[in-house]
Design an enzyme around this catalytic site. Structure first.
Site, PDB file in Angstrom:
ATOM      1  CE  LYS A 118      -8.387 -60.304  18.469  1.00 31.40           C
ATOM      2  NZ  LYS A 118      -8.493 -61.981  18.325  1.00 31.40           N
TER       3      LYS A 118
ATOM      4  N   GLY B 125       3.686 -68.102  28.150  1.00 32.86           N
ATOM      5  CA  GLY B 125       2.745 -68.324  28.165  1.00 32.86           C
ATOM      6  C   GLY B 125       1.694 -69.142  28.911  1.00 32.86           C
TER       7      GLY B 125
ATOM      8  N   GLY C  77      -2.084 -68.905  29.563  1.00 36.80           N
ATOM      9  CA  GLY C  77      -3.380 -68.087  29.957  1.00 36.80           C
ATOM     10  C   GLY C  77      -4.017 -69.411  29.599  1.00 36.80           C
TER      11      GLY C  77
ATOM     12  CB  VAL D  89      -4.538 -71.277  24.024  1.00 35.32           C
ATOM     13  CG1 VAL D  89      -4.310 -71.425  23.573  1.00 35.32           C
ATOM     14  CG2 VAL D  89      -5.961 -70.016  22.961  1.00 35.32           C
TER      15      VAL D  89
END
Length: 347
Positions: free
Chosen positions: A81, A177, A179, A181
């Site tokens: 990452k 959430g 966002g 996705v």
């Protein structure tokens, strides 16, 4: 758990590199966790971390999670990452070119991609300095729709576990959430007839679309953990299931797109003790990296990608059944599956 630096040895990272380019405004970390199955693949997250230690803690957990995610999905790649410590408002071409130089310095051991607060446009700028980028617009494109679709398939598997059918009509889902996705997933859930409740820290435009066009109902960020529902779907940042939120939970299952939803393994044991089904995050949210790996290591074929993403349903079903039979938390079963594949080089 000791200090954050102790985690590098505890998690078995192969390489953790810090990058600083004052002229470009780049402050970043790339953590390569494991490359036994192949070059490491993992996105680049841009976030205004409060401290370097916070960023290091996040990148270590995220990179290990990518190793597990890639191994559990049977992909020919390891886990890594990248994190850039910055506000989204600070994005510049120079910033991402400097990150591209950092990726290039890994000499092909790390393939990057978009992630939280980064886009395919940002990755185009990274590509000015390195070829080791996946999720390219001209090939597989934005991975978030594939992540969302995999989560949708996983939620259907969880619904079947709870109700004996994967029909989502009337299933009460609280999604946190909106966002890239979370928004796409919310749309799929609404179209499937779920009774959808949504919460978001920002993304007011997406909230308006969800409530006005899809019939979702808005709930507050504070309300979502104690909201009585069938499935809680965390789709924002990680660590939201922790010692503060666990006592509030009134859901029957947790299944969402966020990475590292559980603050630690003890949270998984507590969920199991409460009888709350948990879809391990690195299993259910693997669709994006499945898509990316197709681009990086084979001839890209969208139909093959979708078939592999849909198999998330079967993998989760097997994990949930084993958990029910053995009493072992789902997350521990999933982690052992991934570790076994890494240890013995199985794909």
């Amino acid at each position: 758990m000791g200090t954050t630096l102790d985690m590098i040895g505890e998690f078995g990272h192969e390489k953790v590199c810090f990058f600083n380019n004052e002229k470009a405004g780049l402050h970043a970390i790339i953590a390569i966790h494991n490359t036994k199955l192949g070059p490491a693949v993992g996105g680049c997250r841009l976030y205004p971390y409060q401290s370097l230690d916070d960023a290091l803690f996040d990148v270590l957990r995220l990179s290990r999670g990518m190793s597990f995610k890639n191994a559990a999905a049977g992909l020919p790649c390891g886990g890594a990452k990248g994190v850039i410590i910055a506000s989204p408002a600070a994005k510049t071409e120079a910033l991402f070119e400097a990150f591209g130089e950092a990726v290039e310095s890994m000499q092909g051991k790390y393939f990057t991609a978009e992630d939280v607060n980064t886009t395919t446009d940002d990755m185009n700028q990274v590509m000015h300095k390195t070829q080791y980028v996946v999720g390219r617009e001209t090939v597989s494109g934005d991975p978030s729709p594939f992540t969302a679709y995999g989560c949708f398939c996983g939620i259907k598997a969880v619904a079947h576990k709870l109700n004996g059918t994967d029909d989502l009509h009337g299933v009460k889902i609280a999604l946190q959430g909106l966002g890239h996705v979370g928004f796409d997933l919310a749309h799929q859930l609404a179209e499937a007839g779920a009774d959808l409740y949504v919460s978001t820290h920002s993304n007011r435009k997406n909230m308006e679309i969800a409530t006005r066009e899809w019939g979702a109902k808005e709930i507050s960020e504070d309300e979502i953990y104690g909201f009585e529902c069938d499935i809680l779907s965390p789709c924002a940042l990680g660590g939201t299931i922790n010692k503060h939120t666990l006592p509030q939970l009134k859901c029957r299952a947790i299944a969402g797109a966020a990475n590292n939803q559980l603050y630690d393994d003890e949270c998984g044991r507590i969920l199991c003790g409460k009888g709350i089904v948990y879809a391990p995050d690195f299993i259910i949210n693997g669709g994006g990296v499945i898509n990316a790996a197709q681009e990086a290591f084979t001839t890209y074929n969208k139909e093959n990608v979708l078939k592999q993403v849909e198999n998330i349903y079967n993998t989760l079903t097997e994990i949930m059944e084993e958990s029910e039979q053995t009493g072992i938390p789902e997350g521990e079963i999933a982690q052992k599956l991934a570790e076994s594949r890494i240890r013995f080089g199985l794909r």
